[in-house]
Design a protein around this motif. Structure first.
Motif, mmCIF file in Angstrom:
data_model
loop_
_atom_site.group_PDB
_atom_site.id
_atom_site.type_symbol
_atom_site.label_atom_id
_atom_site.label_comp_id
_atom_site.label_asym_id
_atom_site.label_seq_id
_atom_site.Cartn_x
_atom_site.Cartn_y
_atom_site.Cartn_z
ATOM 1 N N ALA A 61 -17.526 7.796 9.128
ATOM 2 C CA ALA A 61 -17.109 8.942 8.309
ATOM 3 C C ALA A 61 -15.595 8.957 8.123
ATOM 4 O O ALA A 61 -15.101 9.226 7.017
ATOM 5 N N VAL A 62 -14.867 8.664 9.178
ATOM 6 C CA VAL A 62 -13.400 8.656 9.084
ATOM 7 C C VAL A 62 -12.951 7.546 8.133
ATOM 8 O O VAL A 62 -12.071 7.747 7.288
ATOM 9 N N LEU A 63 -13.571 6.371 8.251
ATOM 10 C CA LEU A 63 -13.208 5.277 7.343
ATOM 11 C C LEU A 63 -13.505 5.672 5.893
ATOM 12 O O LEU A 63 -12.697 5.430 4.995
ATOM 13 N N ALA A 64 -14.654 6.307 5.691
ATOM 14 C CA ALA A 64 -15.045 6.662 4.325
ATOM 15 C C ALA A 64 -14.184 7.794 3.771
ATOM 16 O O ALA A 64 -13.852 7.812 2.586
ATOM 17 N N ARG A 65 -13.801 8.734 4.652
ATOM 18 C CA ARG A 65 -13.069 9.903 4.174
ATOM 19 C C ARG A 65 -11.580 9.609 3.978
ATOM 20 O O ARG A 65 -10.980 10.011 2.993
ATOM 21 N N MET A 66 -10.989 8.908 4.947
ATOM 22 C CA MET A 66 -9.550 8.652 4.873
ATOM 23 C C MET A 66 -9.239 7.360 4.127
ATOM 24 O O MET A 66 -8.117 7.181 3.645
ATOM 25 N N GLY A 67 -10.230 6.466 4.057
ATOM 26 C CA GLY A 67 -9.996 5.169 3.423
ATOM 27 C C GLY A 67 -9.473 5.274 2.001
ATOM 28 O O GLY A 67 -8.453 4.650 1.675
ATOM 29 N N PRO A 68 -10.111 6.053 1.132
ATOM 30 C CA PRO A 68 -9.644 6.115 -0.259
ATOM 31 C C PRO A 68 -8.195 6.576 -0.368
ATOM 32 O O PRO A 68 -7.493 6.191 -1.318
ATOM 33 N N ARG A 69 -7.736 7.410 0.578
ATOM 34 C CA ARG A 69 -6.342 7.909 0.502
ATOM 35 C C ARG A 69 -5.349 6.904 1.050
ATOM 36 O O ARG A 69 -4.268 6.730 0.521
ATOM 37 N N PHE A 70 -5.722 6.257 2.152
ATOM 38 C CA PHE A 70 -4.725 5.442 2.850
ATOM 39 C C PHE A 70 -4.981 3.937 2.779
ATOM 40 O O PHE A 70 -4.099 3.157 3.123
ATOM 41 N N TRP A 120 -4.018 1.141 9.179
ATOM 42 C CA TRP A 120 -3.776 2.175 8.161
ATOM 43 C C TRP A 120 -4.260 3.549 8.611
ATOM 44 O O TRP A 120 -3.728 4.582 8.192
ATOM 45 N N LEU A 121 -5.255 3.528 9.491
ATOM 46 C CA LEU A 121 -5.805 4.809 9.945
ATOM 47 C C LEU A 121 -4.772 5.561 10.793
ATOM 48 O O LEU A 121 -4.581 6.767 10.647
ATOM 49 N N ILE A 122 -4.102 4.817 11.672
ATOM 50 C CA ILE A 122 -3.073 5.448 12.506
ATOM 51 C C ILE A 122 -1.887 5.870 11.640
ATOM 52 O O ILE A 122 -1.337 6.965 11.803
ATOM 53 N N LEU A 123 -1.512 4.987 10.704
ATOM 54 C CA LEU A 123 -0.415 5.367 9.803
ATOM 55 C C LEU A 123 -0.793 6.595 8.985
ATOM 56 O O LEU A 123 0.039 7.463 8.718
ATOM 57 N N HIS A 183 0.774 10.968 8.386
ATOM 58 C CA HIS A 183 0.986 11.780 7.195
ATOM 59 C C HIS A 183 -0.019 12.924 7.075
ATOM 60 O O HIS A 183 0.335 13.997 6.604
ATOM 61 N N ALA A 184 -1.222 12.685 7.510
ATOM 62 C CA ALA A 184 -2.254 13.712 7.344
ATOM 63 C C ALA A 184 -2.228 14.736 8.476
ATOM 64 O O ALA A 184 -2.564 15.895 8.269
ATOM 65 N N MET A 228 0.846 -1.193 0.000
ATOM 66 C CA MET A 228 0.000 0.000 0.000
ATOM 67 C C MET A 228 0.878 1.238 0.000
ATOM 68 O O MET A 228 1.811 1.347 0.794
ATOM 69 N N SER A 229 0.633 2.150 -0.907
ATOM 70 C CA SER A 229 1.435 3.375 -0.932
ATOM 71 C C SER A 229 0.741 4.464 -0.118
ATOM 72 O O SER A 229 -0.479 4.604 -0.185
ATOM 73 N N ILE A 230 1.560 5.164 0.607
ATOM 74 C CA ILE A 230 0.997 6.227 1.440
ATOM 75 C C ILE A 230 1.398 7.568 0.870
ATOM 76 O O ILE A 230 2.582 7.839 0.673
ATOM 77 N N PRO A 231 0.438 8.424 0.551
ATOM 78 C CA PRO A 231 0.787 9.733 0.012
ATOM 79 C C PRO A 231 1.673 10.509 0.980
ATOM 80 O O PRO A 231 1.493 10.422 2.196
ATOM 81 N N ILE A 232 2.609 11.197 0.420
ATOM 82 C CA ILE A 232 3.552 11.936 1.257
ATOM 83 C C ILE A 232 2.992 13.316 1.602
ATOM 84 O O ILE A 232 3.452 13.976 2.513
#
Lengths: 213, 281
Positions: free
Chosen positions: B37-46, B110-113, B117-118, A1-5
């Motif tokens: 909401a957090v799963l739906a909002r951050m999920g696509p990114r992370f 993945w949410l904590i990771l 970054h966010a 899984m890639s994580i955006p920077i």
């Protein structure tokens, strides 16, 4: 899984958020402190001591002459009823709890007298059973409504009032004060609802030793 | 029927008639909606791959929310906030010791990771809170502070005060469990022996308020001493049960967690042994 920077620079927003949360916490704390358990004035002294002269019937069916029986020991007199949901059981439990913790030489010089304000429902048996939950030595008194009201008047207690409930039952509105009589038979102090076990544990020895100095 | 915002003390005689609390429902709904909401909002990114939370994580989080709901709503919330100290202690155990680990187990890694970054500041806060000394300090301050007479008789009787105490318990519980359950090693580096020891240490200080409750000559809190009686339970008996429950419930829950940690520790040792044997063989 890639994580955006890409990092989201959140300084102003997070600062606003923390400021808001802090302000909210302070507001909650301040509002919460508005409504607190109010301290009560304990042992308010009566300027004119009470010397009631009434006779009622105890739970064994014997006549109880209050003036005669209250001499020689501290008497805590309370008007209430056994179906009372709040003040009566709390007062009885707190006095009983304090007496149990006090030395026998002090506790043995105290009598508790409970006068029902609901003689229709409070039979002598029911009063006895209810008082025994707290202390088997507590004295229960009953009489006619007129006799009880007259006894109440002598100790400056307003007559109890029936407060009907939706289910057809009723509560009794009544005074929640305990009147303390010293060993000379004089009613000298009032203890309101809110008097705690620890308060009784401190007050009762003082009542017992009243006049000894 | 009067709709209240949050469970708190009242002068009403206790009855087993249901009472509604709007704030509790909003709180529970916000916890569920916020999670989704957090799963739906951050999920696509992370976490592009689905599912974004495993069934076990979802079940764990929702069970944690359900525990909070049970602890906050009628009858436990009503009894604990204004009638019985023993039920107040049960609420404390649910808020501090049962719900937080379930909620934390429901957070995907993945949410904590993603937080790193966010929201790097929040990431640093999470790492700071994973310091066992910080976590123990927060938990014990909340535990002792929320059982002072000033808080229970001064703050707990109002709806806002009761809400504040409940939220402090939740925060204290999350702090306690975070170093043990944080789903990312980069946040919490506690090894199994340290986790075991940390949990053991966390059981020590709760003995203090528990002992005060058990051995006090008289009821400590006016709120519960002067409350209308429930089923004839005296304030002294109620306080005794509360003191015992505080220690026993707390110990049972934390010792159960320690057993889980010990089992995982043994398994990880066995796994390492097997790998070493595999390499040498």
């Amino acid at each position: 899984m890639s994580i955006p920077i890409t990092q989201v620079s959140g300084t102003p927003r997070s600062l606003r958020l923390w400021s808001f949360l802090t302000a909210a916490a302070v507001a909650v704390g301040a509002a919460a402190c508005q409504d607190r358990v109010q301290p009560v004035e304990l042992g308010a002294k009566l300027h004119n001591p009470l010397y009631p002269q009434f006779q009622l019937t105890d739970t064994e069916g014997r006549t109880f002459d209050f003036a005669a029986e209250s001499k020689g020991s501290v008497t805590l007199l309370f008007f209430g009823y056994t179906r009372c949901p709040d003040a009566c059981p709390v007062h009885m439990a707190n006095i009983a709890g304090a007496l149990k913790k006090l030395p026998h030489r002090i506790a043995s010089q105290v009598q508790v007298v409970f006068v029902t304000t609901d003689p229709d429902r409070d039979t002598p048996e029911r009063i006895r059973e209810w008082l025994d939950h707290f202390d088997t030595k507590f004295i229960g008194l009953t009489g006619t409504e007129e006799e009880i009201a007259a006894a109440g008047r002598q100790v400056k207690i307003a007559p109890a009032v029936k407060e009907p409930l939706e289910n057809g039952d009723y509560l009794m509105g009544h005074s929640a004060r305990v009147i303390a009589f010293t060993a000379d038979g004089a009613g000298r102090y009032l203890y309101p609802f809110g008097t705690r076990q620890a308060d009784w544990a401190a007050e009762i020895p003082a009542l017992v030793s009243w006049g000894a100095e | 029927m009067v709709v209240s915002w949050w469970c708190s003390a009242s002068n009403l005689a206790w009855s087993w008639t249901w009472r509604p609390y709007l704030g509790v429902w909003l709180f529970v709904a916000a916890l569920v909606a916020g999670y989704l909401a957090v799963l739906a909002r951050m999920g696509p990114r992370f976490a592009p791959e689905k599912p974004r939370a495993t069934g076990l994580q979802l079940a764990s989080y929702l069970t944690g929310v359900a525990v909070l709901w049970i602890a906050s709503d009628w009858p436990i919330g009503t009894l604990g906030s204004g009638y019985l100290l023993s039920v107040h202690t049960l609420q404390y155990a649910l808020y501090c010791l049962v719900a937080p680990p379930l909620l934390l187990l429901g957070i995907p890694q993945w949410l904590i990771l993603g937080v790193e970054h966010a929201a790097p500041r929040l990431w640093r806060v999470l790492r700071f809170l994973a310091n066992p000394l910080v976590a123990l300090l927060i938990f014990n301050v909340v535990l002792l502070g929320s059982h002072t007479q000033q808080v229970i008789d001064g703050i707990r009787p109002s709806q806002l005060g009761s809400f504040a105490v409940d939220m402090a318990w939740l925060a204290g519980g999350l702090a306690l469990w975070w170093p043990v359950i944080a789903p990312v090693p980069a946040v919490s580096r506690l090894s199994y022996p340290w986790k075991f020891g940390y949990l053991f240490i966390s059981t020590i200080l709760p003995t203090v308020p528990s002992a005060f409750l058990v051995f006090a000559d008289h009821p400590l809190y006016a709120l519960y001493e002067l409350a209308p009686r429930v089923n004839g339970i005296s304030a002294v008996d109620d306080q005794l049960v509360a003191g015992i429950a505080m220690k026993v419930l707390g110990d049972v829950i934390v010792w159960t967690a320690m057993i889980v940690v010990a089992i995982r520790w043994v398994r990880s040792e066995a796994e390492e042994d097997r790998m070493e044997r595999g390499v040498s063989g």
